[in-house]
Scaffold this motif. Structure first.
Motif, PDB file in Angstrom:
ATOM      1  N   GLY A 229       0.844  -1.263   0.055  1.00  0.00           N
ATOM      2  CA  GLY A 229       0.067  -0.099   0.055  1.00  0.00           C
ATOM      3  C   GLY A 229       0.992   1.385   0.137  1.00  0.00           C
ATOM      4  O   GLY A 229       0.515   2.266  -0.803  1.00  0.00           O
TER       5      GLY A 229
ATOM      6  N   TYR B 239      -4.158   2.331   4.671  1.00  0.00           N
ATOM      7  CA  TYR B 239      -5.236   1.586   3.588  1.00  0.00           C
ATOM      8  C   TYR B 239      -4.915   0.359   3.639  1.00  0.00           C
ATOM      9  O   TYR B 239      -5.870  -0.531   3.563  1.00  0.00           O
ATOM     10  CB  TYR B 239      -5.233   2.393   2.373  1.00  0.00           C
TER      11      TYR B 239
ATOM     12  N   ALA C 110       1.252   3.676  -3.388  1.00  0.00           N
ATOM     13  CA  ALA C 110       0.799   5.199  -3.342  1.00  0.00           C
ATOM     14  C   ALA C 110       1.728   6.246  -3.552  1.00  0.00           C
ATOM     15  O   ALA C 110       1.676   7.243  -4.413  1.00  0.00           O
ATOM     16  CB  ALA C 110       0.100   5.466  -1.708  1.00  0.00           C
TER      17      ALA C 110
ATOM     18  N   GLY D  88      -1.308   5.220   2.249  1.00  0.00           N
ATOM     19  CA  GLY D  88      -1.398   4.164   1.568  1.00  0.00           C
ATOM     20  C   GLY D  88      -0.811   2.764   2.256  1.00  0.00           C
ATOM     21  O   GLY D  88      -1.812   1.855   2.357  1.00  0.00           O
TER      22      GLY D  88
ATOM     23  N   THR E 265      -4.593   3.051  -3.911  1.00  0.00           N
ATOM     24  CA  THR E 265      -3.480   3.782  -3.895  1.00  0.00           C
ATOM     25  C   THR E 265      -3.430   4.832  -4.969  1.00  0.00           C
ATOM     26  O   THR E 265      -2.571   5.635  -4.847  1.00  0.00           O
ATOM     27  CB  THR E 265      -2.411   2.662  -3.875  1.00  0.00           C
TER      28      THR E 265
END
Length: 429
Positions: free
Chosen positions: A10, A104, A14, A101, A80
């Motif tokens: 993540g 997440y 991102a 990110g 992302t």
């Protein structure tokens, strides 16, 4: 370790989006390129990313992730894309993108575990019936090469490809039932859908490679976009990192690259999932390579071969190493692939047709699967709800993408079934 893989995927994805290096959504790559060339402001880019990807995260990625208890890569990388492109491209913006990110990815994994536990306490536990959503996908996936042939070359050639693939499938069934294939005392079982898929792909590429480039009209992709290819190669270390992480996470069966292999993994068919992932990767090479060469923006999963590595390599750390090597080779070979696509424009053009064929097939298969799952949860009412949901969605201009109608509808039926039980207007079977 599993948590760290998902958090790092993540965070890195991102950052790649934030730095305009790579985005997962194929349709976003040309738009990121517009921003890089100064024709699109950052704010507009971020809003466009949100508009293009949010619906797919909620309506496509998350439902599949919940139904199989395995993360569909779309649910994390489309998210992302949004996170990376909506945060400013500066030192603090990139750091924020990495943190958000990572959080997440963590939330997605924790939320998935929480969802599974929550289902156990519901009056109607509809997690098992939701597995029916993907059942038709596995079987019907073998038809996509025939559809791609029909779309690109002719309906007649598409029908021929379909008939041959169907015959190959039934021949594989016959061979399995007859136990013809043996290694010593062990019977070798062929995957019938996989054999049909391979036959269809051979026909597709045979037709595509017959379409040679006109020397006078030939476009030298490698020369025209040489600077963009150099830009991608310059960032190869980033791609090696995320390629290694995704290959490792796939090896741990934490995630899958597409709904077909995801459903096969949910059924415990790892080898079959690997074959399906390989067929998809081969078919997507022209599309990913063309958009990357033309825009200078790559995909965080490359040609998706890293999923094949994760599924076939026996050890997670070996998968990490091989995943990094594979995506390194992909990037280094971009110029050679561009020259090949110049020579065979039919192969280059097949990329978009393959994607369209897969999308159309998944729309039908997931609608059937969603209807079957909904009817298992609430007999009679399930079919009624999915049919009405699909038609109303069409009339409303498709606020939910067709592909997601079946899975989302089945989840809605599961929620409604629990409400009906609590209200006393439905009995638990």
């Amino acid at each position: 370790m599993e948590m760290m893989f998902v958090i790092l995927i993540g965070a890195v994805a991102a950052v790649l989006a934030n730095m305009n290096i790579a985005v997962f959504n194929d349709g976003l790559r040309p738009i990121v390129s517009e921003h890089l060339e100064g024709r699109l402001k950052r704010r507009e880019l971020g809003l466009t990313a949100f508009a293009m990807s949010f619906g797919l995260v909620v309506g496509f990625g998350i439902p599949f992730t919940i139904t199989a208890s395995i993360i569909l890569i779309h649910s994390i990388l489309l998210g992302t894309d949004i996170i990376g492109l909506m945060t400013p491209k500066n030192k603090w913006g990139t750091a924020v993108a990495a943190i958000v990110g990572g959080l997440y990815g963590w939330g997605l994994l924790i939320g998935l575990e929480g969802f599974v536990k929550l289902f156990e306490y519901l009056p109607v536990n509809f997690l098992e019936p939701m597995g029916e959503v993907g059942t038709p996908v596995v079987v019907t996936f073998m038809a996509f090469p025939a559809l791609a042939v029909a779309m690109q070359f002719s309906v007649k050639k598409g029908i021929i490809t379909f008939i041959v693939a169907a015959l190959i499938r039934q021949l594989a069934v016959f061979v399995n039932n007859s136990e013809f294939l043996r290694i010593g005392d062990n019977v070798v079982t062929l995957n019938q859908e996989g054999m049909a898929l391979i036959a269809g792909m051979i026909f597709l590429f045979a037709f595509a490679m017959r379409e040679k480039a006109d020397e006078a009209a030939s476009v030298d992709l490698a020369s025209i976009f040489s600077e963009k290819v150099k830009q991608i190669k310059k960032n190869v270390a980033f791609f090696m990192i995320i390629g290694a992480l995704i290959a490792g996470a796939t090896n741990l069966l934490l995630m899958a690259g597409d709904p077909i292999s995801l459903n096969l993994l949910a059924e415990g068919k790892q080898t079959d999932a690997g074959i399906a992932a390989a067929a998809r990767a081969i078919g997507f090479i022209p599309l990913v390579a063309s958009t990357a060469i033309a825009t200078g923006v790559y995909s965080p999963v490359g040609f998706t071969l890293i999923f094949v590595v994760g599924l076939f390599v026996p050890n997670v750390w070996v998968a990490v190493i091989v995943g990094a090597i594979v995506i390194f080779l992909e990037v280094m070979l971009l110029s050679s692939i561009a020259k090949f696509l110049d020579k065979y424009p039919g192969v280059r053009n097949s990329g978009e047709n393959i994607r369209s064929a897969m999308t159309k097939l998944l729309e039908v298969a997931l609608l059937i699967g969603g209807a079957n799952a909904a009817n298992m949860i609430a007999p009679g009412f399930g079919f009624f709800f999915i049919a009405g949901f699909y038609l109303l969605n069409e009339v409303a201009g498709r606020p939910i993408v067709r592909m997601a109608v079946g899975p989302v509808g089945a989840i809605a039926v599961g929620v409604l079934a629990n409400i009906f039980v609590l209200l006393g207007i439905m009995q638990v079977s």
